[in-house]
Design an enzyme around this catalytic site. Structure first.
Site, PDB file in Angstrom:
ATOM      1  N   SER A   6     -10.139   3.923 -28.913  1.00 55.23           N
ATOM      2  CA  SER A   6      -8.792   4.407 -29.162  1.00 55.23           C
ATOM      3  C   SER A   6      -8.608   4.433 -30.670  1.00 55.23           C
ATOM      4  O   SER A   6      -9.299   3.743 -31.404  1.00 55.23           O
ATOM      5  CB  SER A   6      -7.796   3.460 -28.510  1.00 55.23           C
ATOM      6  OG  SER A   6      -6.501   3.928 -28.772  1.00 55.23           O
ATOM      7  N   SER A   7      -7.690   5.247 -31.138  1.00 57.62           N
ATOM      8  CA  SER A   7      -7.431   5.297 -32.567  1.00 57.62           C
ATOM      9  C   SER A   7      -6.397   4.232 -32.902  1.00 57.62           C
ATOM     10  O   SER A   7      -5.725   3.719 -32.021  1.00 57.62           O
ATOM     11  CB  SER A   7      -6.913   6.674 -32.929  1.00 57.62           C
ATOM     12  OG  SER A   7      -7.777   7.640 -32.402  1.00 57.62           O
ATOM     13  N   ALA A   8      -6.292   3.905 -34.189  1.00 52.41           N
ATOM     14  CA  ALA A   8      -5.359   2.863 -34.601  1.00 52.41           C
ATOM     15  C   ALA A   8      -3.951   3.227 -34.121  1.00 52.41           C
ATOM     16  O   ALA A   8      -3.510   4.360 -34.307  1.00 52.41           O
ATOM     17  CB  ALA A   8      -5.381   2.753 -36.115  1.00 52.41           C
ATOM     18  N   PHE A 152     -11.242  10.353 -38.380  1.00 51.86           N
ATOM     19  CA  PHE A 152     -11.562  10.356 -36.948  1.00 51.86           C
ATOM     20  C   PHE A 152     -13.028  10.714 -36.759  1.00 51.86           C
ATOM     21  O   PHE A 152     -13.618  11.384 -37.605  1.00 51.86           O
ATOM     22  CB  PHE A 152     -10.735  11.425 -36.229  1.00 51.86           C
ATOM     23  CG  PHE A 152      -9.354  10.985 -35.838  1.00 51.86           C
ATOM     24  CD1 PHE A 152      -9.087  10.551 -34.555  1.00 51.86           C
ATOM     25  CD2 PHE A 152      -8.326  11.016 -36.758  1.00 51.86           C
ATOM     26  CE1 PHE A 152      -7.809  10.153 -34.187  1.00 51.86           C
ATOM     27  CE2 PHE A 152      -7.042  10.623 -36.412  1.00 51.86           C
ATOM     28  CZ  PHE A 152      -6.784  10.189 -35.118  1.00 51.86           C
TER      29      PHE A 152
END
Ligand SMILES: C[S@@+](CC[C@H](N)C(=O)[O-])C[C@H]1O[C@@H](n2cnc3c(N)ncnc32)[C@H](O)[C@@H]1O
Length: 209
Positions: A6-8, A152
């Site tokens: 997951s991204s921050a 990303f």
């Protein structure tokens, strides 16, 4: 084993803010990953208004399961997000959560006029990863500007060749290290151009394959 992260959460929050969502809007997400961002979008807009595309079948299955368990019936499509998902188009917003150096024209075609496409941009303009925000015009032309920093993993199929990144950095140095806010990108059916200050001052051009 397939992996995805997951991204921050704060970056996700910033991206969702940049989408300027309104009730009833329909969103296409590219890169389902864990399903976390899709769940946030579903919470804000309703599950029926969110479609997410994931290229890795195992990752997509896992996200589908997690979304179901948390009560968000988001449609998760296994496929290449570069194609968008025409069956449910048009969308008001398209958000990619993997970096691109080229906007697939399918995203523009599948976005309503006035709609927004948000995509983390690979280092082809500025040495840092930036978030590009495009607005789609009624003429089917999307124009983008950079709004903030964002790193990303690249979209599969859009990994940047090192020489492209080096050339971009050299170009940026030679131009006197312009601030990222001075660059823009125009995407048409024929290809995309990156420009500095105004569309007439093209610094890189690329035709559609
Ligand atoms: C940083 S993760 C996305 C995080 C995700 N939004 C979340 O909330 O967990 C990037 C995802 O994009 C997927 N991906 C990469 N290239 C893709 C493509 N061409 N089409 C669809 N998904 C892609 C990867 O498999 C990965 O799961």
């Amino acid at each position: 084993m397939a992996t995805s992260s997951s991204s921050a959460p704060e970056l996700m929050a910033e991206m969702i803010e940049a989408l300027e969502l309104e009730p009833g809007m329909r969103v296409l997400e590219i890169g389902t990953g864990t399903g976390y961002n899709a769940a946030l979008l579903a919470y804000l807009l309703g599950s029926e208004n969110v479609v997410s595309v994931e290229i890795d079948a195992e990752v997509a299955d896992r996200a589908r399961g997690a979304l179901q368990r948390t009560g968000y019936r988001v449609k998760v499509i296994t496929g290449d997000g570069e194609q968008g998902y025409a069956a449910d188009a048009p969308y008001d917003r398209v958000i990619a959560t993997a970096a691109a150096h080229t906007v697939p024209y399918a995203w523009v075609e599948q976005t309503r006029p006035g709609g927004v496409i948000l995509v983390p941009w690979a280092e082809t303009v500025h040495p840092d990863g930036r978030l590009a925000r495009f607005v789609v015009g009624p003429d089917g032309i999307a124009e983008g500007r950079f709004i903030s920093q964002a790193f990303f993993m690249p979209l599969q199929g859009q990994r940047l060749q090192p020489h492209v990144g080096f050339a971009a950095e050299e170009r940026w140095e030679q131009a006197g290290r312009p601030d990222f806010t001075r660059y823009g990108i125009t995407v048409t059916e024929r290809g995309q151009t990156i420009w500095l200050d105004s569309p007439e001052h093209v610094v890189a051009a690329q035709e559609s394959p």
